[in-house]
Design a protein around this motif. Sequence first.
Motif, PDB file in Angstrom:
ATOM      1  N   VAL A  57       6.219  58.966  24.177  1.00  3.86           N
ATOM      2  CA  VAL A  57       5.416  59.599  23.118  1.00  3.86           C
ATOM      3  C   VAL A  57       6.028  59.335  21.749  1.00  3.86           C
ATOM      4  N   TYR A  71      13.376  59.262  28.310  1.00  2.00           N
ATOM      5  CA  TYR A  71      12.576  60.428  27.893  1.00  2.00           C
ATOM      6  C   TYR A  71      11.107  60.019  27.827  1.00  2.00           C
ATOM      7  N   PRO A  72      10.184  60.985  27.655  1.00  2.00           N
ATOM      8  CA  PRO A  72       8.759  60.646  27.776  1.00  2.00           C
ATOM      9  C   PRO A  72       8.245  59.622  26.756  1.00  2.00           C
ATOM     10  N   SER A  80       6.589  61.793  18.780  1.00  2.00           N
ATOM     11  CA  SER A  80       6.582  63.254  18.720  1.00  2.00           C
ATOM     12  C   SER A  80       5.981  63.785  17.428  1.00  2.00           C
ATOM     13  N   THR A  81       5.684  65.063  17.440  1.00  2.00           N
ATOM     14  CA  THR A  81       5.257  65.754  16.224  1.00  2.00           C
ATOM     15  C   THR A  81       6.337  65.633  15.152  1.00  2.00           C
ATOM     16  N   PHE A 118       8.329  67.507  22.725  1.00  2.00           N
ATOM     17  CA  PHE A 118       7.996  66.459  21.765  1.00  2.00           C
ATOM     18  C   PHE A 118       6.819  66.826  20.868  1.00  2.00           C
ATOM     19  N   SER A 119       6.183  67.961  21.167  1.00  2.00           N
ATOM     20  CA  SER A 119       5.192  68.497  20.240  1.00  2.00           C
ATOM     21  C   SER A 119       5.844  69.686  19.535  1.00  2.00           C
ATOM     22  N   MET A 165       8.305  67.220  28.468  1.00  2.00           N
ATOM     23  CA  MET A 165       7.271  66.653  27.594  1.00  2.00           C
ATOM     24  C   MET A 165       6.956  67.594  26.430  1.00  2.00           C
ATOM     25  N   LEU A 211      17.934  55.883  32.738  1.00  2.00           N
ATOM     26  CA  LEU A 211      18.807  56.654  33.607  1.00  2.00           C
ATOM     27  C   LEU A 211      19.254  55.724  34.729  1.00  2.00           C
ATOM     28  N   TRP A 263      16.379  62.488  17.357  1.00  2.58           N
ATOM     29  CA  TRP A 263      16.914  62.097  18.649  1.00  2.58           C
ATOM     30  C   TRP A 263      16.393  63.024  19.724  1.00  2.58           C
ATOM     31  N   PRO A 264      16.117  62.551  20.964  1.00  3.39           N
ATOM     32  CA  PRO A 264      16.506  61.288  21.603  1.00  3.39           C
ATOM     33  C   PRO A 264      15.704  60.068  21.141  1.00  3.39           C
ATOM     34  N   TRP A 311      13.915  65.119  30.037  1.00  2.27           N
ATOM     35  CA  TRP A 311      13.397  65.742  28.808  1.00  2.27           C
ATOM     36  C   TRP A 311      12.003  66.293  29.064  1.00  2.27           C
TER      37      TRP A 311
END
Lengths: 380, 380
Positions: free
Chosen positions: B233, B230-231, B235-236, A143-144, A140, B135, B197-198, A138
């Motif tokens: 964070v 996934y990262p 998210s926004t 996610f923003s 980065m 993963l 999601w994710p 995914w």
Amino acid sequence: MIFSIARFSLYFQFVFLTLQGFDDHRVLALPKTSENYSLQMRPGAPFKIALFADLHFGEAETTDWGPGQDVNSKRVMNTVLDDETPDFVIYLGDVITANNILIANASLYWDQAISPTKSRGIPWASVFGNHDDALFEWPMEWFSAPGIPRLICPEANSTHSGAEACSFRGTHRLELMKHEIDHNALSFSKNGPKELWPSVSNYVLQVSSSDGPKSPVVYLYFLDSGGGSYPEVISTAQADWFRHKSDQINPDLRVPELIFWHIPSRAYKKVAPRFGIHRPCVGLINKEGVAAQKAELGIMKLLTKRPSVKAIFVGHNHGLDWCCPNEKLWLCFARHTGYGGYGDWARGARILEITQKPFSVKSWIRMEDNVVHSRVVLSP
Amino acid sequence: MIFSIARFSLYFQFVFLTLQGFDDHRVLALPKTSENYSLQMRPGAPFKIALFADLHFGEAETTDWGPGQDVNSKRVMNTVLDDETPDFVIYLGDVITANNILIANASLYWDQAISPTKSRGIPWASVFGNHDDALFEWPMEWFSAPGIPRLICPEANSTHSGAEACSFRGTHRLELMKHEIDHNALSFSKNGPKELWPSVSNYVLQVSSSDGPKSPVVYLYFLDSGGGSYPEVISTAQADWFRHKSDQINPDLRVPELIFWHIPSRAYKKVAPRFGIHRPCVGLINKEGVAAQKAELGIMKLLTKRPSVKAIFVGHNHGLDWCCPNEKLWLCFARHTGYGGYGDWARGARILEITQKPFSVKSWIRMEDNVVHSRVVLSP
């Protein structure tokens, strides 16, 4: 089971097309009724193979320049196929750059990569490179704001269906190969023995004399050198498979053998020329260090001890195109064929020409601008 | 759709068991008929929550010491549950170490992790940490002799079936959560809005007054701070979801709000105490740097501006257990509860005690050896 119903009907379609219009194709592909697919030479003619390496279709698909690369790569293949009219094509891995393909449409790019060969009625086989299958990563920036892009779901991709098809996920070797095999009677690729998975493209093809399938001229071995979703190695299990298979079909070592995989073995590092390319090595570019497999787990020991093995062919390094001998075994790079992938060195394809009586393997590199260079004889 | 048939019947089973024998459990879980699950306080009693953080079940499952860790982690949970008799438990991420789990039996380890809570009839909710989904990574050593180990396929794992269940592959947040929800009427966890999601474990629970579900005492917000597949964070899009949801259900900011996720936000780095723990911070161990999320994409700005938000609780750092104020908002670590995961600091669990009139949030840490420390009041 070699034939599915679809495969069987496609095969007849191929035979029909062959009789109809593709009289310029040079090889008679015998029905694939045994485990070892058989290719047959034409009477009195050599058997010519073109190696297409590192095409990297589908790279940067969302940019302006990404799809343009694929157009250029097709042009290279078309030029080589028109100039050389080979009997057979080998796709030597990194056919696609799966890492950056957002959805499960990797097979659509794969289809594009094989289309110049397929449209000419030339049979082919493929092995996997490290970029052909990939875990999904995914980005980065998704996610923003503006967030995760909306999926565009391909309707044409019949290998996948429903939610599974239209989700963010990686590509899988087995799916890619299933798609190629199911949709192409001209494909001689195989999924390989199940006990070798996740390593997939492990199989052998026999090139037969024009006398018939009981007179093998050369065996072509394909091995999956890993990478992408699993480590970049040829495993002990693959080496064992090669040993058993070659002992079984060529016990007295009378039939010469050629080997194809994607990532150079560590032996390539030992023979790599320094500061240019000098005899006994033959080639034009030597622009980078050998990016070898992560370990050597037995296959090279087997191959170097087996006098019937004449040469190994790999891709992976776009800036290398040499052949160097490692004792009696030639270690050869192909030539970067695709505009995808790193490097701006001029594109081309390594050609192999096999004669039967006496047996010989000659090789050269055919460039996009029609120039031929680096001629070498790979058999005594 | 909140209830599947199975879930519905399990729910009645829970109510039945509650009436039968679990009269010592302190909270009445109202039927989950609305999007916001509701928990109800008992008359005249505070509402007590235990945070179980970083249990890492299933770590090193093929070793001698791996399963032993899980036994020890259960002992810690049993001790805390017996000593504190909480009304509710929050599993604050890294419930399992999915990275090393060979097959799709991650949910079986998950079941083990929740069993001490479930067996006492205590309801719970969970959020994901960076180790819960993963993963699949093929170990390099599997490619040399003796090769890839034979899969042992779990029959008990009804979430998965057939070839898909019995293959080497990663775990998925959605599957883990589906298993927890489908098999446990006491679970208040949710899969969260599909558009996030994710990122999965994003939801809010209402703790209601003993007067009834129309008198909310506190809202508990759960957010998935990413990691694994996934990262790492928030998210926004998650921040937007929180803004909309909190504006909708608590527009006048009258109901206090507590926030739970796994990986500390970058704001934790700013308030982190240096050389020991001094007032206004409260805690016992400060043994490492804050391992914060990879980016700050808006959630902290929203939370710090919203006076109804009293505190954030995270896990992830096993060597930190402090609470520090960031202006009027408390930033708290839980306490490493599991024997799985790095670090040998003594295990325990952060406890929250919420009173209604007047509203207050008190917290302390209950250790495995019954010692209590780091008492702090998190509300004015």
